[in-house]
Design a protein around this motif. Structure first.
Motif, PDB file in Angstrom:
ATOM      1  N   VAL A 223       0.859  -1.193   0.000  1.00 22.36           N
ATOM      2  CA  VAL A 223       0.000   0.000   0.000  1.00 22.36           C
ATOM      3  C   VAL A 223       0.891   1.238   0.000  1.00 22.36           C
ATOM      4  N   ALA A 224       0.744   2.063  -1.019  1.00 21.37           N
ATOM      5  CA  ALA A 224       1.492   3.318  -1.142  1.00 21.37           C
ATOM      6  C   ALA A 224       0.534   4.475  -0.904  1.00 21.37           C
ATOM      7  N   ASN A 225       0.803   5.272   0.119  1.00 19.65           N
ATOM      8  CA  ASN A 225      -0.072   6.399   0.463  1.00 19.65           C
ATOM      9  C   ASN A 225       0.386   7.645  -0.275  1.00 19.65           C
ATOM     10  N   GLU A 226      -0.377   8.034  -1.296  1.00 21.11           N
ATOM     11  CA  GLU A 226      -0.053   9.216  -2.095  1.00 21.11           C
ATOM     12  C   GLU A 226      -1.069  10.330  -1.855  1.00 21.11           C
ATOM     13  N   GLY A 227      -1.395  10.526  -0.564  1.00 18.60           N
ATOM     14  CA  GLY A 227      -2.273  11.622  -0.187  1.00 18.60           C
ATOM     15  C   GLY A 227      -1.493  12.899   0.061  1.00 18.60           C
ATOM     16  N   VAL A 228      -2.099  14.039  -0.272  1.00 17.38           N
ATOM     17  CA  VAL A 228      -1.505  15.359  -0.033  1.00 17.38           C
ATOM     18  C   VAL A 228      -2.583  16.254   0.567  1.00 17.38           C
ATOM     19  N   SER A 229      -2.311  16.791   1.734  1.00 17.87           N
ATOM     20  CA  SER A 229      -3.283  17.655   2.384  1.00 17.87           C
ATOM     21  C   SER A 229      -3.643  18.846   1.502  1.00 17.87           C
ATOM     22  N   GLY A 230      -4.950  19.059   1.314  1.00 17.23           N
ATOM     23  CA  GLY A 230      -5.431  20.173   0.502  1.00 17.23           C
ATOM     24  C   GLY A 230      -5.408  19.931  -0.988  1.00 17.23           C
ATOM     25  N   ASN A 231      -5.010  18.745  -1.419  1.00 19.76           N
ATOM     26  CA  ASN A 231      -4.821  18.477  -2.838  1.00 19.76           C
ATOM     27  C   ASN A 231      -6.140  18.480  -3.610  1.00 19.76           C
ATOM     28  N   LYS A 232      -6.048  18.842  -4.876  1.00 20.45           N
ATOM     29  CA  LYS A 232      -7.182  18.854  -5.788  1.00 20.45           C
ATOM     30  C   LYS A 232      -6.898  17.959  -6.982  1.00 20.45           C
ATOM     31  N   VAL A 233      -7.953  17.534  -7.635  1.00 16.98           N
ATOM     32  CA  VAL A 233      -7.821  16.762  -8.866  1.00 16.98           C
ATOM     33  C   VAL A 233      -7.402  17.661 -10.007  1.00 16.98           C
ATOM     34  N   LEU A 234      -7.998  18.855 -10.085  1.00 17.89           N
ATOM     35  CA  LEU A 234      -7.918  19.663 -11.297  1.00 17.89           C
ATOM     36  C   LEU A 234      -6.903  20.797 -11.254  1.00 17.89           C
ATOM     37  N   ALA A 235      -6.584  21.303 -10.085  1.00 17.63           N
ATOM     38  CA  ALA A 235      -5.766  22.519 -10.009  1.00 17.63           C
ATOM     39  C   ALA A 235      -4.617  22.342  -9.028  1.00 17.63           C
ATOM     40  N   ASP A 236      -3.456  22.901  -9.381  1.00 20.49           N
ATOM     41  CA  ASP A 236      -2.334  22.942  -8.455  1.00 20.49           C
ATOM     42  C   ASP A 236      -2.664  23.879  -7.302  1.00 20.49           C
ATOM     43  N   GLY A 237      -1.979  23.692  -6.213  1.00 16.02           N
ATOM     44  CA  GLY A 237      -2.164  24.531  -5.036  1.00 16.02           C
ATOM     45  C   GLY A 237      -1.440  23.893  -3.879  1.00 16.02           C
ATOM     46  N   ALA A 238      -2.168  23.066  -3.121  1.00 16.77           N
ATOM     47  CA  ALA A 238      -1.536  22.252  -2.077  1.00 16.77           C
ATOM     48  C   ALA A 238      -0.922  21.042  -2.769  1.00 16.77           C
ATOM     49  N   GLY A 239       0.288  21.215  -3.236  1.00 16.37           N
ATOM     50  CA  GLY A 239       0.909  20.208  -4.080  1.00 16.37           C
ATOM     51  C   GLY A 239       0.391  20.315  -5.504  1.00 16.37           C
ATOM     52  N   GLN A 240       1.074  19.652  -6.410  1.00 21.17           N
ATOM     53  CA  GLN A 240       0.564  19.586  -7.770  1.00 21.17           C
ATOM     54  C   GLN A 240      -0.742  18.813  -7.783  1.00 21.17           C
ATOM     55  N   SER A 241      -1.616  19.130  -8.727  1.00 20.69           N
ATOM     56  CA  SER A 241      -2.898  18.453  -8.820  1.00 20.69           C
ATOM     57  C   SER A 241      -2.698  16.952  -9.037  1.00 20.69           C
ATOM     58  N   ALA A 242      -3.753  16.191  -8.759  1.00 24.59           N
ATOM     59  CA  ALA A 242      -3.682  14.751  -9.007  1.00 24.59           C
ATOM     60  C   ALA A 242      -3.338  14.467 -10.464  1.00 24.59           C
TER      61      ALA A 242
END
Length: 386
Positions: A223-242
């Protein structure tokens, strides 16, 4: 022989040779400024066990080369202290040092011996020339340590006097488990990252899932946890977008058979202007790219968040439309209905109080476990080939 990794490797199946599989991972982002001469002792928790441990170092967000002149791996005893005789030096292409250009990542050579599942692996690294933007993962929900000077070879924790809640320069660990074993990568936001779960107890929902899979006879064990707090699918901000981090954070990991996509609440919260059609198109792009790489994709519904400051009726309408598509749109290889698991029967826009971490968006430990229990392990495997 590697003293740290002492358990016997599981037997390989006769029909195929074992391959590297991600046992731990964390999404990379720009994280402060690198400090020359500093050591980092990074504590990570494995999911699947196996032989030939390798670590991946990252300078993905650096603007200049960075050299690591000493990198070690061992098993944790307590705090920053390692088990006696466990700490071993890692090499890179046979060399004890490695220089990463800006934007680059590198895998170490494999260590001999075996690493158990559900183990605290400690990676200690030192850079004599770190400067400029550092690469790391900000919200680890786990305690690591820093020290001035090179103390990477030491098993004592005495020099490691400064705790940190982030992982620097390390973004993945792999092992070679028994043949046929694979991993799932959870692509998500702060809920997947573990916010509101208990620090240092590995109670994020992917952690609970890893423990479930370990108890079962299923081919998907990593299991690889690729979560980023504040992350979005469509837009960069809290990390690059998904969309923008999919290749680096997920598709580049060894042995990943399945992408578990659980994102969207940060896109659709009040006044974002994002429509259900926007979200569906973003999901569709991720699925198409994952399928092209031979990966299964499990989609998860967006959980309830009424009571969170950015909730309003318009955002709720988008969430409901997105969730209806996730359930019935036929896009995903399988679906996990986190909304159904988390919502209150008395107000389906609100999280069940017993599962609420207190802010009405992030589940507590009990909620994290309920999410993991809702995942069908058989859905994490499919017939797609890379």
């Amino acid at each position: 022989m590697l003293a740290v990794l002492v358990c016997a490797a599981p037997p390989a199946r006769a029909d195929t040779a074992p391959r590297d599989v991600a046992t731990w991972a964390a999404s990379a982002d720009a994280l402060g400024t690198g400090v020359a001469g500093r050591s980092h002792r990074l504590v990570v928790h494995t999911s699947v066990g196996g032989t030939g441990v390798r670590v991946r170092l990252s300078n993905a967000f650096g603007d200049r080369p960075i050299t690591f002149d000493s990198v070690h791996a061992g098993l944790r005893k307590q705090g920053a202290e390692l088990r006696r005789g466990s700490n071993r030096r890692l090499t890179f292409g046979g060399a004890p040092t490695v220089t990463l250009p800006a934007g680059a990542t590198v895998w170490s050579d494999p260590l001999p011996g075996s690493l158990p599942a559900a183990t605290d692996l400690v990676v200690s690294l030192h850079s004599p020339d770190a400067a400029g933007p550092a690469t790391g993962h900000g919200m680890a929900m786990a305690t690591s340590y820093t020290a001035d000077g090179d103390h990477t070879a030491e098993e004592s924790g005495a020099a490691w006097t400064t705790p940190t809640g982030s992982w620097l320069y390390l973004d993945a660990v792999s092992v070679r488990p028994r043949a046929g074993t694979a991993a799932v990568a959870a692509l998500g936001d702060s809920i997947t990252d573990g916010w509101q779960s208990s620090t240092d107890l590995n109670r994020r929902w992917p952690d609970y899932l890893a423990r479930r899979l370990h108890r079962m006879d299923t081919p998907v064990q990593g299991v690889a946890n690729e979560g980023v707090s504040g992350n979005k699918v469509l837009a960069d901000g809290a990390g690059q977008s998904a969309l923008n981090r999919l290749d680096r954070d997920v598709l580049s990991l060894p042995g990943v058979r399945t992408v578990f996509l659980f994102e969207g609440v940060n896109d659709i919260k009040a006044h974002s202007g994002v429509t259900a059609e926007d979200m569906i198109e973003g999901y569709r792009t991720i699925v198409e790219r994952a399928h092209a790489a031979g990966k299964c994709v499990v989609g998860a519904t967006v959980g309830p968040f009424k009571g969170w400051g950015e909730w309003d009726e318009a955002a709720e309408a988008v969430r409901q439309e997105v969730n209806a598509f996730v359930r019935d749109g036929g896009l995903f290889d399988a679906v996990t209905d986190f909304d159904r698991v988390l919502r209150s029967p008395y107000d389906q826009a609100r999280m069940l109080p017993a599962l609420d971490g207190g802010d009405h968006l992030h589940p507590n430990d009990k909620g994290m476990q309920a999410m993991a229990d809702a995942v069908d392990p058989t859905a994490l495997d499919c017939d797609r080939e890379p």
